[in-house]
Design a protein around this motif. Structure first.
Motif, PDB file in Angstrom:
ATOM      1  N   ASP A   1       0.811  -1.218   0.000  1.00 31.87           N
ATOM      2  CA  ASP A   1       0.000   0.000   0.000  1.00 31.87           C
ATOM      3  C   ASP A   1       0.849   1.275   0.000  1.00 31.87           C
ATOM      4  OD1 ASP A   1      -2.364  -1.458   0.070  1.00 31.87           O
ATOM      5  OD2 ASP A   1      -2.287  -1.633   2.257  1.00 31.87           O
ATOM      6  N   GLU A   2       2.140   1.116   0.309  1.00 34.61           N
ATOM      7  CA  GLU A   2       3.007   2.287   0.369  1.00 34.61           C
ATOM      8  C   GLU A   2       3.301   2.798  -1.039  1.00 34.61           C
ATOM      9  OE1 GLU A   2       7.490   3.414   1.972  1.00 34.61           O
ATOM     10  OE2 GLU A   2       6.410   1.692   2.785  1.00 34.61           O
ATOM     11  N   LYS A   3       3.064   4.076  -1.277  1.00 33.84           N
ATOM     12  CA  LYS A   3       3.244   4.663  -2.591  1.00 33.84           C
ATOM     13  C   LYS A   3       4.586   5.385  -2.663  1.00 33.84           C
ATOM     14  CE  LYS A   3      -0.864   3.324  -3.858  1.00 33.84           C
ATOM     15  NZ  LYS A   3      -1.022   2.209  -4.818  1.00 33.84           N
ATOM     16  N   THR A   4       5.307   5.143  -3.753  1.00 34.98           N
ATOM     17  CA  THR A   4       6.602   5.778  -3.976  1.00 34.98           C
ATOM     18  C   THR A   4       6.615   6.393  -5.358  1.00 34.98           C
ATOM     19  OG1 THR A   4       7.652   4.092  -2.587  1.00 34.98           O
ATOM     20  CG2 THR A   4       9.095   5.394  -4.016  1.00 34.98           C
ATOM     21  N   ASP A   5       7.167   7.585  -5.480  1.00 36.47           N
ATOM     22  CA  ASP A   5       7.267   8.235  -6.783  1.00 36.47           C
ATOM     23  C   ASP A   5       8.202   7.444  -7.694  1.00 36.47           C
ATOM     24  OD1 ASP A   5       5.608  10.274  -5.944  1.00 36.47           O
ATOM     25  OD2 ASP A   5       7.259  11.563  -5.314  1.00 36.47           O
ATOM     26  N   VAL A   6       7.781   7.227  -8.942  1.00 40.37           N
ATOM     27  CA  VAL A   6       8.597   6.511  -9.917  1.00 40.37           C
ATOM     28  C   VAL A   6       9.599   7.479 -10.535  1.00 40.37           C
ATOM     29  CG1 VAL A   6       8.593   5.227 -12.083  1.00 40.37           C
ATOM     30  CG2 VAL A   6       6.793   4.819 -10.388  1.00 40.37           C
ATOM     31  N   LEU A   7      10.884   7.139 -10.457  1.00 42.97           N
ATOM     32  CA  LEU A   7      11.947   8.029 -10.929  1.00 42.97           C
ATOM     33  C   LEU A   7      12.635   7.527 -12.194  1.00 42.97           C
ATOM     34  CD1 LEU A   7      13.696   8.821  -7.510  1.00 42.97           C
ATOM     35  CD2 LEU A   7      11.802  10.041  -8.624  1.00 42.97           C
ATOM     36  N   ARG A   8      12.449   6.235 -12.538  1.00 40.74           N
ATOM     37  CA  ARG A   8      13.153   5.690 -13.694  1.00 40.74           C
ATOM     38  C   ARG A   8      12.345   4.524 -14.272  1.00 40.74           C
ATOM     39  NH1 ARG A   8      15.255   3.850  -9.073  1.00 40.74           N
ATOM     40  NH2 ARG A   8      16.446   5.759  -8.793  1.00 40.74           N
ATOM     41  N   ASP A   9      12.735   4.111 -15.479  1.00 39.17           N
ATOM     42  CA  ASP A   9      12.050   2.993 -16.122  1.00 39.17           C
ATOM     43  C   ASP A   9      12.641   1.645 -15.707  1.00 39.17           C
ATOM     44  OD1 ASP A   9      10.210   4.571 -17.678  1.00 39.17           O
ATOM     45  OD2 ASP A   9      11.897   5.121 -18.970  1.00 39.17           O
ATOM     46  N   PHE A  10      13.976   1.484 -15.782  1.00 40.55           N
ATOM     47  CA  PHE A  10      14.613   0.185 -15.546  1.00 40.55           C
ATOM     48  C   PHE A  10      15.629   0.284 -14.413  1.00 40.55           C
ATOM     49  CE2 PHE A  10      13.260   0.327 -19.935  1.00 40.55           C
ATOM     50  CZ  PHE A  10      12.733  -0.933 -20.176  1.00 40.55           C
ATOM     51  N   TYR A  11      15.691  -0.793 -13.601  1.00 40.21           N
ATOM     52  CA  TYR A  11      16.668  -0.818 -12.512  1.00 40.21           C
ATOM     53  C   TYR A  11      17.300  -2.199 -12.391  1.00 40.21           C
ATOM     54  CZ  TYR A  11      18.883  -0.508  -7.949  1.00 40.21           C
ATOM     55  OH  TYR A  11      19.807  -0.525  -6.939  1.00 40.21           O
ATOM     56  N   PHE A  12      18.627  -2.210 -12.236  1.00 39.54           N
ATOM     57  CA  PHE A  12      19.376  -3.438 -11.978  1.00 39.54           C
ATOM     58  C   PHE A  12      20.312  -3.198 -10.808  1.00 39.54           C
ATOM     59  CE2 PHE A  12      23.409  -5.672 -12.225  1.00 39.54           C
ATOM     60  CZ  PHE A  12      23.014  -7.002 -12.311  1.00 39.54           C
ATOM     61  N   VAL A  13      20.501  -4.229  -9.987  1.00 38.15           N
ATOM     62  CA  VAL A  13      21.520  -4.185  -8.941  1.00 38.15           C
ATOM     63  C   VAL A  13      22.146  -5.569  -8.826  1.00 38.15           C
ATOM     64  CG1 VAL A  13      19.851  -4.658  -7.097  1.00 38.15           C
ATOM     65  CG2 VAL A  13      22.042  -3.565  -6.547  1.00 38.15           C
ATOM     66  N   GLY A  14      23.472  -5.609  -8.732  1.00 36.25           N
ATOM     67  CA  GLY A  14      24.140  -6.896  -8.582  1.00 36.25           C
ATOM     68  C   GLY A  14      25.614  -6.803  -8.909  1.00 36.25           C
ATOM     69  N   ALA A  15      26.322  -7.872  -8.583  1.00 33.45           N
ATOM     70  CA  ALA A  15      27.748  -7.953  -8.903  1.00 33.45           C
ATOM     71  C   ALA A  15      27.922  -8.213 -10.391  1.00 33.45           C
ATOM     72  CB  ALA A  15      28.401  -9.065  -8.087  1.00 33.45           C
ATOM     73  N   ASP A  16      29.083  -7.846 -10.905  1.00 34.79           N
ATOM     74  CA  ASP A  16      29.375  -8.006 -12.329  1.00 34.79           C
ATOM     75  C   ASP A  16      29.231  -9.479 -12.737  1.00 34.79           C
ATOM     76  OD1 ASP A  16      30.430  -8.210 -14.861  1.00 34.79           O
ATOM     77  OD2 ASP A  16      32.314  -7.221 -14.409  1.00 34.79           O
ATOM     78  N   LYS A  17      30.071 -10.349 -12.211  1.00 32.86           N
ATOM     79  CA  LYS A  17      30.020 -11.791 -12.481  1.00 32.86           C
ATOM     80  C   LYS A  17      29.854 -12.113 -13.969  1.00 32.86           C
ATOM     81  CE  LYS A  17      28.159 -13.062  -7.934  1.00 32.86           C
ATOM     82  NZ  LYS A  17      27.063 -13.730  -7.196  1.00 32.86           N
TER      83      LYS A  17
END
Length: 312
Positions: free
Chosen positions: A148-164
């Protein structure tokens, strides 16, 4: 009441998040060994665990050992697995108590020893089949998610992780996103900056899991790049399900799942640059609650504790 003990190291930020989020009365989450708060104590504990003295090893085991008979099931997560710990538990429990191993990561260097001596459960179907393990679907923590918590959308795509070895695929996807005039942020843990794209952000230190959740909520699409050969559900796919986000992934096996919808999930290799815009513009298909619940921690726990124990 049937009680379950989960043992995991809780070093990683997500593991800490998971441990704090488990609020079921029949479940206790603990580290296998006593926590220490100084570098010196950490070194002493590490040395003690390696020495061939059972009493010294037992001294460092956390308080759960005093209540071991209170539990019906003990699940040791892979990051807490050591032969000494498993043999200690095995020597203290009766046949009533089930001892199980959960592989949250594959491959596992101890797999031959584990499969020969314990009940081993794994989220990856291919790895489970190869080594004769019990397949059990990956999970997320349903009770910890505030939809139910609403957050403003700031971007289209997001990735997080090590290179590997994933930076080349990320760079290619970033080029397609830029060509489509869409926005993205890829947070990559790597010392080797192989791409100069402005949206690829190389991190010097890891960010916390709550920070990752915040960035996911600020994004329309989660990007998932699996290791080659991995077919099991990852944390990113589950985050997409529970946070109601779209997913771009290189895991073609995801099309076999009951939550798959071309409106919500785009498999890399199926698309052109124009498809990214079309995919983003498709209305999100809301998943039925019973499908989301299937991948919850509660369901994983129910299935884990209901499996029959194999005699070793």
């Amino acid at each position: 009441m049937r009680k379950t003990l989960l043992l995991l190291e809780q070093i990683d930020s997500f593991e800490q998040f998971f441990a704090k989020s488990v609020s079921l009365p029949q479940v206790e989450v603990s580290t296998p060994y006593k926590k220490v708060h100084s570098q010196m104590a950490h070194k002493i504990r590490a040395i003690s665990k390696r020495l061939p003295f059972a009493s010294l090893h037992q001294f460092w085991i956390a308080e759960w050992q005093k209540r071991i008979d209170d539990f019906d099931t003990i699940v040791v997560f892979d990051n807490a697995v050591s032969q000494k710990l498993l043999e200690f538990i095995k020597s203290r429990i009766t046949k009533r108590i089930k001892l199980k191993i959960w592989l949250w990561n594959v491959p596992n260097e101890r797999i031959e020893y584990l499969k020969e001596n314990f009940d081993v459960y794994c989220f990856d179907q291919n790895y489970s089949k190869e080594y004769g393990l019990t397949f059990l679907e990956q999970f997320y923590i349903l009770d910890s998610v505030n939809l139910d918590e609403k957050t403003d959308v700031l971007r289209d795509f997001y990735f997080v992780g090590a290179d590997k070895g994933r930076i080349q695929q990320l760079d290619q996807l970033a080029g397609m996103i830029e060509k489509s005039e869409l926005t993205y942020q890829f947070d990559v843990f790597s010392d080797d900056k192989q791409s100069n794209r402005s949206g690829i952000n190389y991190l010097d230190s890891k960010i916390t899991y709550p920070e990752i959740i915040e960035k996911i909520q600020e994004s329309k699409v989660i990007v998932e790049i699996n290791k080659e050969g991995q077919v099991g559900l990852t944390l990113r796919a589950l985050e997409a399900i529970f946070y109601g986000k779209k997913l771009v992934t290189n895991n073609s096996n995801i099309k076999k799942y009951d939550f798959y919808s071309p409106n919500n999930i785009l498999v890399l290799g199926d698309e052109s640059s124009l498809d990214l815009i079309e995919f983003l513009n498709k209305p999100y298909q809301i998943l039925p609650k019973h499908i989301i619940a299937k991948y919850s921690f509660s369901n994983w726990l129910n299935r884990m504790t209901k499996f029959n124990r194999r005699e070793k």
